[in-house]
Design an enzyme around this catalytic site. Sequence first.
Site, PDB file in Angstrom:
ATOM      1  N   GLY A  29       0.815  -1.205   0.000  1.00 38.29           N
ATOM      2  CA  GLY A  29       0.000   0.000   0.000  1.00 38.29           C
ATOM      3  C   GLY A  29       0.844   1.249   0.000  1.00 38.29           C
ATOM      4  O   GLY A  29       2.083   1.191   0.077  1.00 38.29           O
ATOM      5  N   SER A  30       0.192   2.398  -0.058  1.00 38.92           N
ATOM      6  CA  SER A  30       0.918   3.659  -0.217  1.00 38.92           C
ATOM      7  C   SER A  30       1.759   4.014   1.005  1.00 38.92           C
ATOM      8  O   SER A  30       2.873   4.533   0.875  1.00 38.92           O
ATOM      9  CB  SER A  30      -0.061   4.783  -0.540  1.00 38.92           C
ATOM     10  OG  SER A  30      -1.050   4.889   0.470  1.00 38.92           O
ATOM     11  N   ASP A  83       3.251  -2.478   8.355  1.00 38.29           N
ATOM     12  CA  ASP A  83       2.256  -2.468   7.291  1.00 38.29           C
ATOM     13  C   ASP A  83       1.267  -1.339   7.544  1.00 38.29           C
ATOM     14  O   ASP A  83       1.160  -0.825   8.664  1.00 38.29           O
ATOM     15  CB  ASP A  83       1.521  -3.817   7.243  1.00 38.29           C
ATOM     16  CG  ASP A  83       0.905  -4.115   5.892  1.00 38.29           C
ATOM     17  OD1 ASP A  83       0.854  -3.204   5.038  1.00 38.29           O
ATOM     18  OD2 ASP A  83       0.460  -5.261   5.690  1.00 38.29           O
ATOM     19  N   GLY A  84       0.548  -0.950   6.520  1.00 32.86           N
ATOM     20  CA  GLY A  84      -0.486   0.062   6.646  1.00 32.86           C
ATOM     21  C   GLY A  84      -1.799  -0.556   7.077  1.00 32.86           C
ATOM     22  O   GLY A  84      -1.902  -1.752   7.352  1.00 32.86           O
ATOM     23  N   ALA A  85      -2.833   0.274   7.150  1.00 31.89           N
ATOM     24  CA  ALA A  85      -4.183  -0.192   7.474  1.00 31.89           C
ATOM     25  C   ALA A  85      -5.182   0.759   6.851  1.00 31.89           C
ATOM     26  O   ALA A  85      -4.906   1.950   6.673  1.00 31.89           O
ATOM     27  CB  ALA A  85      -4.393  -0.280   8.983  1.00 31.89           C
ATOM     28  N   GLY A  97      -6.717  -4.595   3.363  1.00 33.41           N
ATOM     29  CA  GLY A  97      -7.038  -5.269   2.114  1.00 33.41           C
ATOM     30  C   GLY A  97      -7.424  -4.348   0.998  1.00 33.41           C
ATOM     31  O   GLY A  97      -7.813  -4.812  -0.077  1.00 33.41           O
ATOM     32  N   GLY A  98      -7.308  -3.021   1.231  1.00 31.26           N
ATOM     33  CA  GLY A  98      -7.604  -2.091   0.152  1.00 31.26           C
ATOM     34  C   GLY A  98      -6.701  -2.277  -1.049  1.00 31.26           C
ATOM     35  O   GLY A  98      -7.085  -1.993  -2.181  1.00 31.26           O
ATOM     36  N   GLU A 105      -0.726 -10.486   3.570  1.00 31.06           N
ATOM     37  CA  GLU A 105      -0.452  -9.581   4.686  1.00 31.06           C
ATOM     38  C   GLU A 105      -0.734 -10.262   6.022  1.00 31.06           C
ATOM     39  O   GLU A 105       0.041 -10.116   6.979  1.00 31.06           O
ATOM     40  CB  GLU A 105      -1.302  -8.316   4.550  1.00 31.06           C
ATOM     41  CG  GLU A 105      -0.823  -7.379   3.450  1.00 31.06           C
ATOM     42  CD  GLU A 105      -1.764  -6.222   3.205  1.00 31.06           C
ATOM     43  OE1 GLU A 105      -1.292  -5.191   2.707  1.00 31.06           O
ATOM     44  OE2 GLU A 105      -2.963  -6.343   3.510  1.00 31.06           O
ATOM     45  N   LYS A 123      -7.161   7.344   9.530  1.00 31.20           N
ATOM     46  CA  LYS A 123      -7.514   5.921   9.537  1.00 31.20           C
ATOM     47  C   LYS A 123      -7.973   5.445  10.917  1.00 31.20           C
ATOM     48  O   LYS A 123      -8.468   4.330  11.052  1.00 31.20           O
ATOM     49  CB  LYS A 123      -6.313   5.087   9.071  1.00 31.20           C
ATOM     50  CG  LYS A 123      -5.787   5.456   7.689  1.00 31.20           C
ATOM     51  CD  LYS A 123      -6.838   5.277   6.622  1.00 31.20           C
ATOM     52  CE  LYS A 123      -6.360   5.771   5.258  1.00 31.20           C
ATOM     53  NZ  LYS A 123      -5.270   4.973   4.720  1.00 31.20           N
TER      54      LYS A 123
END
Length: 236
Positions: A29-30, A83-85, A97-98, A105, A123
Amino acid sequence: MSAPDLKRAAAARAVTLVEDGMRLGIGTGSTAAAFVALLGERVRAGLDVVGVPTSEATRVACEREGIRLATLEEMPELDLTIDGADEVDGDLRLIKGGGAALLREKIVAVASARMVVIADASKRVETLGAFPLPVEVNLFGIGATTRAVEKALAEASCTGEVVRRHDVSGRPVLTDGGHAILDLRLGRIPDPEALSARLWAVPGVVEHGLFLGIADAAILAEAAGDEAVVSVLGRL
């Protein structure tokens, strides 16, 4: 201050957690991409780490940055995953999961001694569900699986619609594992644990984007004028 600036600020705090010799899970993700770029700078300065990427896109980015990689078969136990969220609540329950990488993940996160989430403060939510909940499903019998997922939602006291994800060109999205993504547009999830159990009971569901009891901390960045203020939820 822009969203990319905030993501970079959160990623910069996370990079300070990485120590020489660590085995890292590296997210997708970004915001995770911002972490990869900063980690690459440290690697080129002499940091010695090995990473396990959670997607093919992350693998390519890590290789571009010169980050040494391995697989979970080669290195099944990890020290830390960053990791992102898409959403995080006050109990460190997540929707992820976007980026359509939720299965890998979650596998990587659970293989890690610690998981730390990085995100901009938007977020952070009181109740999960405003972001559509991704569910990764097998292509075989997807129509029947979709109907079973709809039934599971009702049993978990959730209302909303189930929509198969398509890309910007209108083609159905497939994960790196060749599965489809159903997005559950619910608005709110009153009991994430109950919904998780119901979804797991559906044949054809490979994974869902509720990450419950997995994250140890979240690093959240928000704007304060022209500055980014970073706060921590949980314990690093």
